[in-house]
Design a protein around this motif. Structure first.
Motif, PDB file in Angstrom:
ATOM      1  N   PRO A 196       0.828  -1.217   0.000  1.00  0.00           N
ATOM      2  CA  PRO A 196       0.000   0.000   0.000  1.00  0.00           C
ATOM      3  C   PRO A 196       0.856   1.258   0.000  1.00  0.00           C
ATOM      4  O   PRO A 196       2.029   1.243   0.394  1.00  0.00           O
ATOM      5  N   ASP A 197       0.247   2.327  -0.442  1.00  0.00           N
ATOM      6  CA  ASP A 197       0.890   3.644  -0.415  1.00  0.00           C
ATOM      7  C   ASP A 197      -0.147   4.627   0.136  1.00  0.00           C
ATOM      8  O   ASP A 197      -0.781   5.370  -0.605  1.00  0.00           O
ATOM      9  N   PHE A 198      -0.333   4.610   1.452  1.00  0.00           N
ATOM     10  CA  PHE A 198      -1.365   5.413   2.082  1.00  0.00           C
ATOM     11  C   PHE A 198      -0.972   6.889   2.070  1.00  0.00           C
ATOM     12  O   PHE A 198       0.138   7.260   2.440  1.00  0.00           O
ATOM     13  N   ARG A 199      -1.912   7.752   1.649  1.00  0.00           N
ATOM     14  CA  ARG A 199      -1.629   9.167   1.490  1.00  0.00           C
ATOM     15  C   ARG A 199      -2.517  10.074   2.328  1.00  0.00           C
ATOM     16  O   ARG A 199      -2.105  11.174   2.699  1.00  0.00           O
ATOM     17  N   PHE A 200      -3.756   9.642   2.627  1.00  0.00           N
ATOM     18  CA  PHE A 200      -4.721  10.588   3.197  1.00  0.00           C
ATOM     19  C   PHE A 200      -5.779   9.824   3.989  1.00  0.00           C
ATOM     20  O   PHE A 200      -6.160   8.708   3.629  1.00  0.00           O
ATOM     21  N   LEU A 210      -9.834   6.102   3.832  1.00  0.00           N
ATOM     22  CA  LEU A 210      -8.388   5.954   3.805  1.00  0.00           C
ATOM     23  C   LEU A 210      -7.942   5.801   2.355  1.00  0.00           C
ATOM     24  O   LEU A 210      -8.310   4.830   1.677  1.00  0.00           O
ATOM     25  N   VAL A 211      -7.160   6.766   1.869  1.00  0.00           N
ATOM     26  CA  VAL A 211      -6.743   6.792   0.472  1.00  0.00           C
ATOM     27  C   VAL A 211      -5.426   6.044   0.323  1.00  0.00           C
ATOM     28  O   VAL A 211      -4.406   6.425   0.915  1.00  0.00           O
ATOM     29  N   ASP A 212      -5.471   4.969  -0.476  1.00  0.00           N
ATOM     30  CA  ASP A 212      -4.278   4.217  -0.845  1.00  0.00           C
ATOM     31  C   ASP A 212      -4.007   4.504  -2.320  1.00  0.00           C
ATOM     32  O   ASP A 212      -4.782   4.114  -3.190  1.00  0.00           O
ATOM     33  N   ARG A 213      -2.928   5.208  -2.586  1.00  0.00           N
ATOM     34  CA  ARG A 213      -2.623   5.577  -3.966  1.00  0.00           C
ATOM     35  C   ARG A 213      -2.463   4.351  -4.867  1.00  0.00           C
ATOM     36  O   ARG A 213      -2.759   4.397  -6.058  1.00  0.00           O
ATOM     37  N   ALA A 214      -2.036   3.243  -4.283  1.00  0.00           N
ATOM     38  CA  ALA A 214      -1.765   2.050  -5.078  1.00  0.00           C
ATOM     39  C   ALA A 214      -3.024   1.307  -5.512  1.00  0.00           C
ATOM     40  O   ALA A 214      -3.024   0.665  -6.567  1.00  0.00           O
ATOM     41  N   SER A 215      -4.105   1.379  -4.715  1.00  0.00           N
ATOM     42  CA  SER A 215      -5.249   0.511  -5.033  1.00  0.00           C
ATOM     43  C   SER A 215      -6.616   1.164  -4.947  1.00  0.00           C
ATOM     44  O   SER A 215      -7.561   0.682  -5.579  1.00  0.00           O
ATOM     45  N   GLY A 216      -6.808   2.220  -4.161  1.00  0.00           N
ATOM     46  CA  GLY A 216      -8.137   2.815  -4.059  1.00  0.00           C
ATOM     47  C   GLY A 216      -8.409   3.395  -2.689  1.00  0.00           C
ATOM     48  O   GLY A 216      -7.486   3.721  -1.939  1.00  0.00           O
ATOM     49  N   ILE A 217      -9.683   3.493  -2.341  1.00  0.00           N
ATOM     50  CA  ILE A 217     -10.108   4.146  -1.102  1.00  0.00           C
ATOM     51  C   ILE A 217     -10.816   3.127  -0.207  1.00  0.00           C
ATOM     52  O   ILE A 217     -11.867   2.576  -0.573  1.00  0.00           O
ATOM     53  N   PHE A 218     -10.245   2.871   0.963  1.00  0.00           N
ATOM     54  CA  PHE A 218     -10.853   1.981   1.947  1.00  0.00           C
ATOM     55  C   PHE A 218     -11.835   2.784   2.793  1.00  0.00           C
ATOM     56  O   PHE A 218     -11.517   3.890   3.248  1.00  0.00           O
ATOM     57  N   ILE A 219     -13.022   2.227   3.035  1.00  0.00           N
ATOM     58  CA  ILE A 219     -14.046   2.905   3.821  1.00  0.00           C
ATOM     59  C   ILE A 219     -14.336   2.084   5.073  1.00  0.00           C
ATOM     60  O   ILE A 219     -14.574   0.865   5.005  1.00  0.00           O
ATOM     61  N   PHE A 220     -14.331   2.764   6.221  1.00  0.00           N
ATOM     62  CA  PHE A 220     -14.621   2.147   7.513  1.00  0.00           C
ATOM     63  C   PHE A 220     -15.733   2.945   8.185  1.00  0.00           C
ATOM     64  O   PHE A 220     -15.920   4.143   7.901  1.00  0.00           O
ATOM     65  N   ASP A 221     -16.469   2.298   9.116  1.00  0.00           N
ATOM     66  CA  ASP A 221     -17.442   3.058   9.896  1.00  0.00           C
ATOM     67  C   ASP A 221     -16.721   3.795  11.016  1.00  0.00           C
ATOM     68  O   ASP A 221     -15.490   3.722  11.143  1.00  0.00           O
ATOM     69  N   ASN A 222     -17.476   4.536  11.840  1.00  0.00           N
ATOM     70  CA  ASN A 222     -16.825   5.376  12.845  1.00  0.00           C
ATOM     71  C   ASN A 222     -16.276   4.587  14.035  1.00  0.00           C
ATOM     72  O   ASN A 222     -15.710   5.180  14.948  1.00  0.00           O
ATOM     73  N   TYR A 226     -14.386  -2.307   8.794  1.00  0.00           N
ATOM     74  CA  TYR A 226     -14.273  -2.183   7.344  1.00  0.00           C
ATOM     75  C   TYR A 226     -15.636  -2.327   6.678  1.00  0.00           C
ATOM     76  O   TYR A 226     -16.415  -3.214   7.015  1.00  0.00           O
ATOM     77  N   GLN A 227     -15.919  -1.442   5.706  1.00  0.00           N
ATOM     78  CA  GLN A 227     -17.172  -1.469   4.987  1.00  0.00           C
ATOM     79  C   GLN A 227     -16.997  -1.906   3.530  1.00  0.00           C
ATOM     80  O   GLN A 227     -17.592  -2.875   3.093  1.00  0.00           O
ATOM     81  N   LYS A 228     -16.196  -1.166   2.781  1.00  0.00           N
ATOM     82  CA  LYS A 228     -16.010  -1.490   1.370  1.00  0.00           C
ATOM     83  C   LYS A 228     -14.805  -0.704   0.847  1.00  0.00           C
ATOM     84  O   LYS A 228     -14.174   0.061   1.585  1.00  0.00           O
ATOM     85  N   LYS A 229     -14.540  -0.889  -0.455  1.00  0.00           N
ATOM     86  CA  LYS A 229     -13.423  -0.217  -1.092  1.00  0.00           C
ATOM     87  C   LYS A 229     -13.867   0.364  -2.430  1.00  0.00           C
ATOM     88  O   LYS A 229     -14.572  -0.290  -3.198  1.00  0.00           O
ATOM     89  N   LEU A 230     -13.461   1.599  -2.682  1.00  0.00           N
ATOM     90  CA  LEU A 230     -13.738   2.253  -3.959  1.00  0.00           C
ATOM     91  C   LEU A 230     -12.492   2.137  -4.836  1.00  0.00           C
ATOM     92  O   LEU A 230     -11.400   2.485  -4.401  1.00  0.00           O
ATOM     93  N   PRO A 231     -12.639   1.693  -6.088  1.00  0.00           N
ATOM     94  CA  PRO A 231     -11.469   1.412  -6.943  1.00  0.00           C
ATOM     95  C   PRO A 231     -10.921   2.652  -7.641  1.00  0.00           C
ATOM     96  O   PRO A 231     -10.750   2.681  -8.857  1.00  0.00           O
TER      97      PRO A 231
END
Length: 302
Positions: A196-200, A210-222, A226-231
């Motif tokens: 991973p290359d986490f940026r933001f 959670l923005v991973d430059r290498a693969s997409g955006i990981f989404i978690f609840d508060n 883990y909920q899902k991932k945006l590509p």
């Protein structure tokens, strides 16, 4: 039709008599004043796309760092000397926070109306400012995570700070009043063998992005589940406006509705705008801010 002459407004930072202390909001002695240039009225509005662009100001701030908007539309930008500059919605300079010791600003987050978060990644320190740019607290992360390397952070509405510990690939929460909390989310099972290359990292509408430059955006609840991932790969930063997530690419601004899961694209402003110069884009309700190597372009949305 003749264009109006540009009005140049020079806003000089207040000169400090001594080195500012930790509570000072005066600029450092070597901080260059920001210069805001009010743009001439364009001959006609841009009708391309869903937004109309009108350039209203240019903030001259060489080599700016991270930037953020609060909910009132106030702009916060780290300058080349790692001071934090505050600007009104029209680009007029307001305040400056000069840190008492040097450090590289890796993140600015001003969405919370009562607190602004600064993360100094080189010295692994968090600083919380009030809305007048006065320091509220400073947190040395080594006091809580002596063996950790925090890559990025975000502030939750309840005052908790979420941290990405890159050394253990773990999401952690920190309460400035009570210390670490037990909501820790290991990421190794989600990532697998990928690099991973986490940026933001950003907390928005009860979710963590959670923005991973290498693969997409990981989404978690508060709670960190883990909920899902945006590509959407290749990103350093994402912003949020209403129910949409947005980011910029070579062909313009891209919007993704978080609930309808629909995408749309907004073309860049017309020439002489240079998309290749853009480092970060921030969208308010009626204004857009394009951070470039030379400063910030302020556009009114119509």
């Amino acid at each position: 039709m003749a264009q109006c002459l540009a009005v140049v407004v020079l806003v000089s930072a207040a000169r400090a008599q001594t080195v500012p202390n930790a509570a000072s909001v005066a600029p450092a002695a070597k901080a260059a004043p920001a210069q805001t240039v009010m743009a001439p009225t364009p001959p006609s509005p841009d009708k391309a796309g869903e937004m109309g662009w009108e350039l209203v100001a240019t903030i001259k701030l060489p080599n700016p760092g991270p930037a953020s908007l609060d909910r009132r539309g106030t702009l916060y930008v780290a300058d080349a000397s790692n001071n934090l500059r505050q600007f009104a919605r029209d680009g007029q300079a307001l305040n400056t926070y000069a840190p008492p010791q040097p450090g590289r600003v890796g993140l600015v987050e001003a969405w919370n109306l009562t607190q602004t978060l600064l993360f100094y990644d080189d010295r692994q320190q968090l600083v919380l400012l009030d809305r007048f740019m006065a320091p509220l607290s400073e947190i040395r992360l080594a006091d809580y995570l002596p063996d950790a390397t925090v890559r990025t952070a975000t502030l939750a509405p309840d005052g908790r700070v979420w941290l990405l510990d890159e050394s253990t690939l773990t999401l952690r929460t920190l309460d400035p009043q009570a210390g670490l909390r037990p909501q820790n989310t290991p990421l190794d099972l989600l990532i697998g063998r990928a690099r991973p290359d986490f940026r933001f990292l950003r907390h928005y509408q009860n979710n963590l992005y959670l923005v991973d430059r290498a693969s997409g955006i990981f989404i978690f609840d508060n709670l960190g589940n883990y909920q899902k991932k945006l590509p959407f790969a290749g990103l350093n930063y994402v912003g949020f406006r209403g129910d949409e997530l947005y980011y910029f690419a070579a062909d313009g601004l891209h919007f993704f509705n978080l609930y309808k899961l629909q995408e749309r694209r907004q073309p860049w402003p017309p020439t002489p705008f240079d998309p290749a110069s853009v480092r970060q884009v921030l969208l308010g309700e009626d204004a857009a801010y394009f951070v470039t190597a030379a400063g910030v372009l302020v556009y009114r949305l119509r």
